[in-house]
Design an enzyme around this catalytic site. Sequence first.
Site, PDB file in Angstrom:
ATOM      1  N   SER A  21     -50.210  83.367 -54.959  1.00 41.85           N
ATOM      2  CA  SER A  21     -49.763  84.714 -55.224  1.00 41.85           C
ATOM      3  C   SER A  21     -48.674  84.354 -55.436  1.00 41.85           C
ATOM      4  O   SER A  21     -48.232  83.313 -55.821  1.00 41.85           O
ATOM      5  CB  SER A  21     -49.222  83.697 -53.540  1.00 41.85           C
ATOM      6  OG  SER A  21     -48.188  84.843 -53.306  1.00 41.85           O
ATOM      7  N   ASN A  69     -39.523  78.147 -61.800  1.00 41.48           N
ATOM      8  CA  ASN A  69     -39.331  79.065 -61.145  1.00 41.48           C
ATOM      9  C   ASN A  69     -38.422  79.430 -59.612  1.00 41.48           C
ATOM     10  O   ASN A  69     -38.596  78.251 -59.193  1.00 41.48           O
ATOM     11  CB  ASN A  69     -41.094  80.232 -61.139  1.00 41.48           C
ATOM     12  CG  ASN A  69     -41.090  80.343 -59.616  1.00 41.48           C
ATOM     13  OD1 ASN A  69     -40.637  81.015 -58.704  1.00 41.48           O
ATOM     14  ND2 ASN A  69     -41.593  79.034 -59.677  1.00 41.48           N
ATOM     15  N   ASN A 100     -50.629  87.009 -48.239  1.00 39.72           N
ATOM     16  CA  ASN A 100     -49.576  85.423 -48.134  1.00 39.72           C
ATOM     17  C   ASN A 100     -48.283  86.487 -47.711  1.00 39.72           C
ATOM     18  O   ASN A 100     -47.377  87.241 -48.472  1.00 39.72           O
ATOM     19  CB  ASN A 100     -49.232  85.289 -49.957  1.00 39.72           C
ATOM     20  CG  ASN A 100     -48.360  83.898 -49.493  1.00 39.72           C
ATOM     21  OD1 ASN A 100     -46.823  83.853 -49.347  1.00 39.72           O
ATOM     22  ND2 ASN A 100     -48.764  82.309 -50.094  1.00 39.72           N
ATOM     23  N   ASN A 128     -47.084  80.851 -45.845  1.00 40.12           N
ATOM     24  CA  ASN A 128     -46.291  79.888 -46.844  1.00 40.12           C
ATOM     25  C   ASN A 128     -45.134  79.441 -46.458  1.00 40.12           C
ATOM     26  O   ASN A 128     -44.123  80.224 -46.224  1.00 40.12           O
ATOM     27  CB  ASN A 128     -45.829  81.362 -48.074  1.00 40.12           C
ATOM     28  CG  ASN A 128     -45.288  80.043 -48.400  1.00 40.12           C
ATOM     29  OD1 ASN A 128     -44.907  79.298 -48.922  1.00 40.12           O
ATOM     30  ND2 ASN A 128     -44.344  81.070 -49.800  1.00 40.12           N
ATOM     31  N   CYS A 131     -41.993  77.445 -49.680  1.00 45.74           N
ATOM     32  CA  CYS A 131     -41.750  77.604 -50.644  1.00 45.74           C
ATOM     33  C   CYS A 131     -39.864  76.765 -50.893  1.00 45.74           C
ATOM     34  O   CYS A 131     -38.961  76.908 -50.266  1.00 45.74           O
ATOM     35  CB  CYS A 131     -40.781  79.362 -50.735  1.00 45.74           C
ATOM     36  SG  CYS A 131     -40.545  80.409 -52.109  1.00 45.74           S
ATOM     37  N   ASN A 193     -47.858  73.342 -52.704  1.00 46.10           N
ATOM     38  CA  ASN A 193     -46.911  74.597 -53.640  1.00 46.10           C
ATOM     39  C   ASN A 193     -46.231  73.720 -54.546  1.00 46.10           C
ATOM     40  O   ASN A 193     -46.974  72.774 -55.545  1.00 46.10           O
ATOM     41  CB  ASN A 193     -46.198  75.123 -52.569  1.00 46.10           C
ATOM     42  CG  ASN A 193     -45.461  76.359 -53.289  1.00 46.10           C
ATOM     43  OD1 ASN A 193     -45.467  76.939 -54.151  1.00 46.10           O
ATOM     44  ND2 ASN A 193     -45.138  77.548 -52.635  1.00 46.10           N
ATOM     45  N   GLY A 244     -52.441  74.243 -58.336  1.00 48.63           N
ATOM     46  CA  GLY A 244     -51.795  73.687 -58.217  1.00 48.63           C
ATOM     47  C   GLY A 244     -52.046  72.741 -59.883  1.00 48.63           C
ATOM     48  O   GLY A 244     -52.863  72.182 -60.066  1.00 48.63           O
TER      49      GLY A 244
END
Length: 306
Positions: A21, A69, A100, A128, A131, A193, A244
């Site tokens: 995602s 990001n 997601n 999720n 984040c 993540n 990852g």
Amino acid sequence: MGSTSVILSGWELDNPVIPASGTFGYGKEFAALYDINCLGSFSFKGTTREARFGNPTPRIAECPAGMLNSVGLQNPGVEHVLAHELPEMATYFHKKVIANVSGFSVEDYVYACEKLGKSEQVGLLEVNVSCPNVHHGGMTFGTSPEAAAEVTRAVKAVTDKPVYIKLTPNVTDVVSIAKACEEAGADGISLINTLLGMRIDLKTRRPVLAQRMGGYSGPGIFPVALRMVYQVYEAVKIPIIGMGGVRTAEDVLEMLFAGATAVQIGAANLTDPYVCRDIVEALPRVMEQYGIENLQDSIGEAHHGK
């Protein structure tokens, strides 16, 4: 030729390769380059209850062996996804997809998951709680076993679809959080993540990203991701989607040996849009090279050897 198929909570995938995602959109741009039906599935753009513009720019910074990001969950909101994105997606991708979902409250997660869980196109929900790019949400839930379990229980109460909780690596003990999610009814775990990082502009003496910090992804985080998948596999009995820094078929095998049932590819899509297709095509050759007849049977091999 050996079998590349894997079983994810009763859902048989042709292979374990899944674009992650946030790096594959809704698949449309990639479908213009190759037939994306070669993929096991893909996890589409993170969806929130309401539309989000995302974070201010700059949102991207280069790093050695990866990138930062801080996009901030830009998306059109769950109602738009259901009305427009999923129907269009069905015209070029003929398998089920992974939805997601992100949120800023338990109620947000419940609302979006209940809506998306009713779609026939959705094979599973990837919730999720990890984040690092938004304030007051996401990772707030993923850093506490109790909070992650609360989200898990609430979402499981409103959907019959398998629920996979996506965990953050930015914690001292990812295993305790994974176990809490399993005990709360999670059908699987997705990890990891991005790692929280930053860059500083030497000329301005200021952080490069407008949000100062963002998620570090790319090959530099692969050993960390592999270690966490290995640890969580030893602690839980539910399937794991590992991710990852993955960029090769050999990386996919390492993830499966560590305990992942399927593997997501993220940042590599942004530097090579054909990477997932190439991994799918390379898998049979790499399996033969290492004497693997069936990928499903190779899951967790690093825990007991051949």
